[in-house]
Design an enzyme around this catalytic site. Structure first.
Site, PDB file in Angstrom:
ATOM      1  N   GLU A  25       0.838  -1.189   0.000  1.00  0.00           N
ATOM      2  CA  GLU A  25       0.000   0.000   0.000  1.00  0.00           C
ATOM      3  C   GLU A  25       0.881   1.250   0.000  1.00  0.00           C
ATOM      4  O   GLU A  25       0.374   2.351   0.151  1.00  0.00           O
ATOM      5  CB  GLU A  25      -0.966  -0.004   1.178  1.00  0.00           C
ATOM      6  CG  GLU A  25      -0.315  -0.057   2.534  1.00  0.00           C
ATOM      7  CD  GLU A  25      -1.335   0.162   3.643  1.00  0.00           C
ATOM      8  OE1 GLU A  25      -1.520  -0.758   4.424  1.00  0.00           O
ATOM      9  OE2 GLU A  25      -1.936   1.253   3.721  1.00  0.00           O
ATOM     10  N   CYS A  47      -3.474  -3.142   4.376  1.00  0.00           N
ATOM     11  CA  CYS A  47      -2.566  -4.202   4.858  1.00  0.00           C
ATOM     12  C   CYS A  47      -3.009  -5.595   4.445  1.00  0.00           C
ATOM     13  O   CYS A  47      -2.335  -6.575   4.749  1.00  0.00           O
ATOM     14  CB  CYS A  47      -2.479  -4.170   6.381  1.00  0.00           C
ATOM     15  SG  CYS A  47      -1.982  -2.597   7.031  1.00  0.00           S
ATOM     16  N   THR A 106       3.600   4.181  15.634  1.00  0.00           N
ATOM     17  CA  THR A 106       3.227   2.907  15.000  1.00  0.00           C
ATOM     18  C   THR A 106       3.736   2.843  13.558  1.00  0.00           C
ATOM     19  O   THR A 106       3.221   2.087  12.747  1.00  0.00           O
ATOM     20  CB  THR A 106       1.697   2.657  15.045  1.00  0.00           C
ATOM     21  OG1 THR A 106       1.038   3.629  14.221  1.00  0.00           O
ATOM     22  CG2 THR A 106       1.158   2.752  16.457  1.00  0.00           C
ATOM     23  N   SER A 134     -10.367   2.965  13.734  1.00  0.00           N
ATOM     24  CA  SER A 134      -9.577   1.870  13.137  1.00  0.00           C
ATOM     25  C   SER A 134      -9.506   0.667  14.081  1.00  0.00           C
ATOM     26  O   SER A 134      -9.554  -0.477  13.636  1.00  0.00           O
ATOM     27  CB  SER A 134      -8.180   2.351  12.734  1.00  0.00           C
ATOM     28  OG  SER A 134      -7.319   2.471  13.856  1.00  0.00           O
ATOM     29  N   HIS A 147      -2.637  -9.674  12.258  1.00  0.00           N
ATOM     30  CA  HIS A 147      -2.044  -8.450  11.705  1.00  0.00           C
ATOM     31  C   HIS A 147      -1.671  -7.551  12.884  1.00  0.00           C
ATOM     32  O   HIS A 147      -2.471  -7.355  13.801  1.00  0.00           O
ATOM     33  CB  HIS A 147      -3.051  -7.746  10.781  1.00  0.00           C
ATOM     34  CG  HIS A 147      -2.619  -6.359  10.443  1.00  0.00           C
ATOM     35  ND1 HIS A 147      -1.403  -6.080   9.864  1.00  0.00           N
ATOM     36  CD2 HIS A 147      -3.221  -5.154  10.640  1.00  0.00           C
ATOM     37  CE1 HIS A 147      -1.279  -4.773   9.705  1.00  0.00           C
ATOM     38  NE2 HIS A 147      -2.367  -4.182  10.178  1.00  0.00           N
ATOM     39  N   LYS A 207      -5.129  -7.624  22.043  1.00  0.00           N
ATOM     40  CA  LYS A 207      -6.539  -7.192  22.148  1.00  0.00           C
ATOM     41  C   LYS A 207      -7.416  -8.071  21.258  1.00  0.00           C
ATOM     42  O   LYS A 207      -8.502  -8.477  21.652  1.00  0.00           O
ATOM     43  CB  LYS A 207      -6.685  -5.747  21.642  1.00  0.00           C
ATOM     44  CG  LYS A 207      -6.231  -4.646  22.585  1.00  0.00           C
ATOM     45  CD  LYS A 207      -6.431  -3.313  21.846  1.00  0.00           C
ATOM     46  CE  LYS A 207      -5.794  -2.136  22.523  1.00  0.00           C
ATOM     47  NZ  LYS A 207      -6.459  -1.713  23.736  1.00  0.00           N
ATOM     48  N   ASN A 219       4.976  -1.292  12.370  1.00  0.00           N
ATOM     49  CA  ASN A 219       3.975  -1.743  11.408  1.00  0.00           C
ATOM     50  C   ASN A 219       4.617  -1.858  10.032  1.00  0.00           C
ATOM     51  O   ASN A 219       5.304  -0.933   9.579  1.00  0.00           O
ATOM     52  CB  ASN A 219       2.793  -0.758  11.365  1.00  0.00           C
ATOM     53  CG  ASN A 219       1.564  -1.362  10.669  1.00  0.00           C
ATOM     54  OD1 ASN A 219       1.614  -2.465  10.126  1.00  0.00           O
ATOM     55  ND2 ASN A 219       0.462  -0.627  10.685  1.00  0.00           N
ATOM     56  N   SER A 257      -7.294  -1.944   6.520  1.00  0.00           N
ATOM     57  CA  SER A 257      -8.267  -0.875   6.749  1.00  0.00           C
ATOM     58  C   SER A 257      -9.050  -0.587   5.486  1.00  0.00           C
ATOM     59  O   SER A 257      -8.570  -0.794   4.365  1.00  0.00           O
ATOM     60  CB  SER A 257      -7.537   0.394   7.176  1.00  0.00           C
ATOM     61  OG  SER A 257      -7.110   0.266   8.501  1.00  0.00           O
TER      62      SER A 257
HETATM   63  P1  HMG Z   1      -3.380   7.205  21.223  1.00  0.00           P
HETATM   64  O1  HMG Z   1      -4.615   8.010  21.249  1.00  0.00           O
HETATM   65  O2  HMG Z   1      -2.122   7.938  21.275  1.00  0.00           O
HETATM   66  O3  HMG Z   1      -3.244   6.209  22.393  1.00  0.00           O
HETATM   67  O4  HMG Z   1      -3.470   6.308  19.912  1.00  0.00           O
HETATM   68  P2  HMG Z   1      -4.231   5.812  23.602  1.00  0.00           P
HETATM   69  O5  HMG Z   1      -4.470   6.987  24.450  1.00  0.00           O
HETATM   70  O6  HMG Z   1      -5.411   5.037  23.068  1.00  0.00           O
HETATM   71  O7  HMG Z   1      -3.235   4.835  24.369  1.00  0.00           O
HETATM   72  C1  HMG Z   1      -2.780   3.680  23.755  1.00  0.00           C
HETATM   73  C2  HMG Z   1      -2.641   2.635  24.841  1.00  0.00           C
HETATM   74  O8  HMG Z   1      -1.605   3.053  25.740  1.00  0.00           O
HETATM   75  C3  HMG Z   1      -3.894   2.463  25.696  1.00  0.00           C
HETATM   76  O9  HMG Z   1      -3.975   1.087  25.983  1.00  0.00           O
HETATM   77  C4  HMG Z   1      -3.569   3.266  26.948  1.00  0.00           C
HETATM   78  O10 HMG Z   1      -4.285   2.833  28.091  1.00  0.00           O
HETATM   79  C5  HMG Z   1      -2.088   2.987  27.079  1.00  0.00           C
HETATM   80  P3  HMG Z   1      -5.412   0.334  25.982  1.00  0.00           P
HETATM   81  O11 HMG Z   1      -6.200   0.948  27.080  1.00  0.00           O
HETATM   82  O12 HMG Z   1      -6.035   0.616  24.625  1.00  0.00           O
HETATM   83  O13 HMG Z   1      -5.059  -1.089  26.160  1.00  0.00           O
HETATM   84  N1  HMG Z   1      -1.352   3.983  27.865  1.00  0.00           N
HETATM   85  C6  HMG Z   1      -0.392   3.658  28.736  1.00  0.00           C
HETATM   86  N2  HMG Z   1       0.107   2.482  29.119  1.00  0.00           N
HETATM   87  C7  HMG Z   1       1.119   2.475  30.047  1.00  0.00           C
HETATM   88  N3  HMG Z   1       1.634   3.617  30.570  1.00  0.00           N
HETATM   89  C8  HMG Z   1       1.153   4.816  30.209  1.00  0.00           C
HETATM   90  C9  HMG Z   1       0.096   4.867  29.261  1.00  0.00           C
HETATM   91  N4  HMG Z   1      -0.579   5.892  28.684  1.00  0.00           N
HETATM   92  C10 HMG Z   1      -1.463   5.316  27.824  1.00  0.00           C
HETATM   93  N5  HMG Z   1       1.671   5.928  30.766  1.00  0.00           N
HETATM   94  C11 HMG Z   1      -3.615   4.584  18.311  1.00  0.00           C
HETATM   95  C12 HMG Z   1      -3.332   4.910  19.761  1.00  0.00           C
HETATM   96  C13 HMG Z   1      -3.373   3.110  18.085  1.00  0.00           C
HETATM   97  C14 HMG Z   1      -5.074   4.925  17.976  1.00  0.00           C
HETATM   98  C15 HMG Z   1      -2.652   5.421  17.425  1.00  0.00           C
HETATM   99  O14 HMG Z   1      -1.331   5.003  17.623  1.00  0.00           O
HETATM  100  C16 HMG Z   1      -2.962   5.340  15.942  1.00  0.00           C
HETATM  101  O15 HMG Z   1      -3.777   6.096  15.414  1.00  0.00           O
HETATM  102  N6  HMG Z   1      -2.261   4.419  15.207  1.00  0.00           N
HETATM  103  C17 HMG Z   1      -2.472   4.214  13.783  1.00  0.00           C
HETATM  104  C18 HMG Z   1      -3.737   3.427  13.486  1.00  0.00           C
HETATM  105  C19 HMG Z   1      -3.642   1.993  13.948  1.00  0.00           C
HETATM  106  O16 HMG Z   1      -2.579   1.445  14.119  1.00  0.00           O
HETATM  107  N7  HMG Z   1      -4.813   1.315  14.062  1.00  0.00           N
HETATM  108  C20 HMG Z   1      -4.845  -0.076  14.415  1.00  0.00           C
HETATM  109  C21 HMG Z   1      -6.046  -0.815  13.826  1.00  0.00           C
HETATM  110  S1  HMG Z   1      -6.231  -0.505  12.060  1.00  0.00           S
HETATM  111  C22 HMG Z   1      -5.025  -1.520  11.310  1.00  0.00           C
HETATM  112  O17 HMG Z   1      -4.462  -2.372  11.925  1.00  0.00           O
HETATM  113  C23 HMG Z   1      -4.717  -1.243   9.876  1.00  0.00           C
HETATM  114  C24 HMG Z   1      -3.407  -0.519   9.633  1.00  0.00           C
HETATM  115  O18 HMG Z   1      -2.324  -1.414   9.798  1.00  0.00           O
HETATM  116  C25 HMG Z   1      -3.389   0.101   8.235  1.00  0.00           C
HETATM  117  C26 HMG Z   1      -3.792  -0.730   7.042  1.00  0.00           C
HETATM  118  O19 HMG Z   1      -4.597  -1.625   7.060  1.00  0.00           O
HETATM  119  O20 HMG Z   1      -3.286  -0.366   5.983  1.00  0.00           O
HETATM  120  C27 HMG Z   1      -3.185   0.636  10.582  1.00  0.00           C
END
Ligand code: HMG
Length: 383
Positions: free
Chosen positions: A80, A112, A153, A202, A234, A243, A273, A305
């Site tokens: 991609e 992906c 990521t 996502s 993935h 998760k 990733n 996605s």
């Molecule tokens: P965010 O808003 O920065 O993070 O974005 P958050 O506030 O949701 O925190 C992440 C985790 O860290 C949480 O864990 C927090 O609790 C924890 P959870 O509760 O969810 O288990 N946390 C802590 N842990 C320990 N100590 C601390 C602390 N503070 C917080 N101090 C997000 C996270 C993944 C949304 C962001 O990184 C993002 O937008 N990433 C890109 C999109 C993505 O990867 N999506 C995944 C699913 S989609 C997919 O897999 C397809 C993809 O590969 C693309 C494709 O298909 O082409 C992306």
């Protein structure tokens, strides 16, 4: 019936590595958010003379050295992070690897997921004529904007596979479960070098796709959850696989087994990733890090996605341990050069997808490099 599946699997990654503790400190974020919250320690980052072609060719080279090119009639390139709107990246790889002209080459895209579409197409090609082998390359560079939640990521890697009859690593089972739904969770417009993402959506879309794909798999008579001993998901970040497995276990009314993901997160945790390659890097890590998988059933969930998800299974082959490439993958990870945050930000900002003629600086020590653009056409060379 002919047994068909993954005969060989090889992983390549990029020249640089960025430490996520350093990235967190620079961003004023507690490092544990990345290390524990996302399950990521580091991310691979490409040099200016690397791209999906150079990583893909580097991953495929050891496969050709081991098996030759005689039976390969098809190259499928899944990505991609395409480098041209018309020409398939695999055609550049075809030349770099010296493949014969009697080989069809095509590129596939659906975020992906397309590596898995390529795997299913490859299985069909081999079923029609088991003398043929398919070289499948999944290669991607995950880029998000600086200072966004997606930044930790990012990552880069390629996984190359030889799909054949009587495979040495993993025999694919024929039943698969599929789930497609139009969701704007993640996309990359033609005029953007980085992905657009709605992070929260996502995560929900990934899990909904997993449940949908599982239900389809189940309805079509796929293997029971309790007969699947290991799972590979993935991995946009490794915590996502945990998760996903927790949710699928709950959905099927099973307790979460601690062994289910054993080994499969080890490479993604330190290279980030790699989009289309991510699931297959996870599979390589699982095979490399367990010696007792022969005869066991593995479940794989591929998610792209947008969105398409597929759940399928395979049986690890008796002699797999002799055919895996653990040392080479560990060496590739070890060989990466640490990049400090200032250097990373400068390279990230300098990245362009412009077709203006230029020469790239000579940085990578990989077997192939992107040497620049001449007459608006990309140029590659052996290193
Ligand atoms: P965010 O808003 O920065 O993070 O974005 P958050 O506030 O949701 O925190 C992440 C985790 O860290 C949480 O864990 C927090 O609790 C924890 P959870 O509760 O969810 O288990 N946390 C802590 N842990 C320990 N100590 C601390 C602390 N503070 C917080 N101090 C997000 C996270 C993944 C949304 C962001 O990184 C993002 O937008 N990433 C890109 C999109 C993505 O990867 N999506 C995944 C699913 S989609 C997919 O897999 C397809 C993809 O590969 C693309 C494709 O298909 O082409 C992306």
């Amino acid at each position: 019936m002919t047994s068909i599946g993954i005969h060989d699997l090889s992983v390549a990654t990029a020249h640089y590595v960025v430490d996520l503790t350093e990235l967190a400190e620079a961003a004023g974020v507690p490092p544990q958010k990345y290390l524990t919250g996302l399950g990521q320690e580091a991310m691979s980052f490409p040099a200016p003379d690397e791209d999906i072609v150079t990583m893909g060719a580097a991953a495929a080279l050891p496969i050709l050295e081991r098996h030759g090119t005689e039976r390969i009639r098809t190259v499928l390139f899944a990505t991609e992070s395409g480098i041209d709107q018309s020409k398939a990246a695999g055609v550049f790889v075809h030349k770099l690897l010296g493949l014969p002209s009697g080989v069809r080459v095509v590129e596939l895209k659906q975020a992906c997921y397309s590596g898995t579409a390529a795997l299913q197409l490859a299985a069909g090609i081999v079923a029609r004529d088991p003398r043929e082998q398919v070289l499948l390359i999944a290669s991607d560079i995950a880029r998000y904007q600086l200072d966004t939640p997606g930044e930790p990521t990012q990552g880069a890697a390629a996984a190359a596979m030889l799909v054949s009859a009587d495979p040495a690593l993993l025999e694919l089972e024929p039943t698969t479960g599929i789930h497609t739904a139009d969701v704007n969770d993640f996309w990359r417009p033609n005029d953007s070098t980085t992905a657009m993402v709605d992070g929260g959506l996502s995560l929900r879309a990934y899990l909904a796709s997993l449940m949908g794909a599982w239900d389809d798999f189940h309805a079509r008579g796929g293997a029971g959850f309790h007969t699947i001993e290991r799972f590979v998901y993935h991995q946009p970040f490794t915590k996502m696989a945990q998760k996903a497995h927790a949710r699928l276990s709950q959905h099927t009314s099973h307790a979460v087994s601690i062994n289910a993901l054993k080994g499969s997160l080890d490479y993604n945790r330190v290279l980030g990733n790699s989009y289309t390659a991510s699931l297959y890097v996870g599979l390589a890590a699982m095979l490399d890090n367990s010696d007792d998988l022969a005869g066991r059933r593995v479940g794989l969930f591929s998610y792209g996605s947008g969105s398409v998800g597929e759940f399928f299974t395979g049986i690890v082959q008796p002699d797999y341990a002799r055919h895996r490439r653990r040392e080479a993958t560990l060496a590739a990870l070890e060989a990466r050069h640490p990049l400090d945050i200032e250097g990373y930000r400068a390279l990230h900002s300098a990245h362009t997808e412009s077709s203006q003629d230029r020469e790239t600086p000579h940085v990578t020590s990989a077997p192939f490099r992107f040497s620049g653009i001449q007459g608006q056409a990309r140029q590659y060379e052996a290193n």
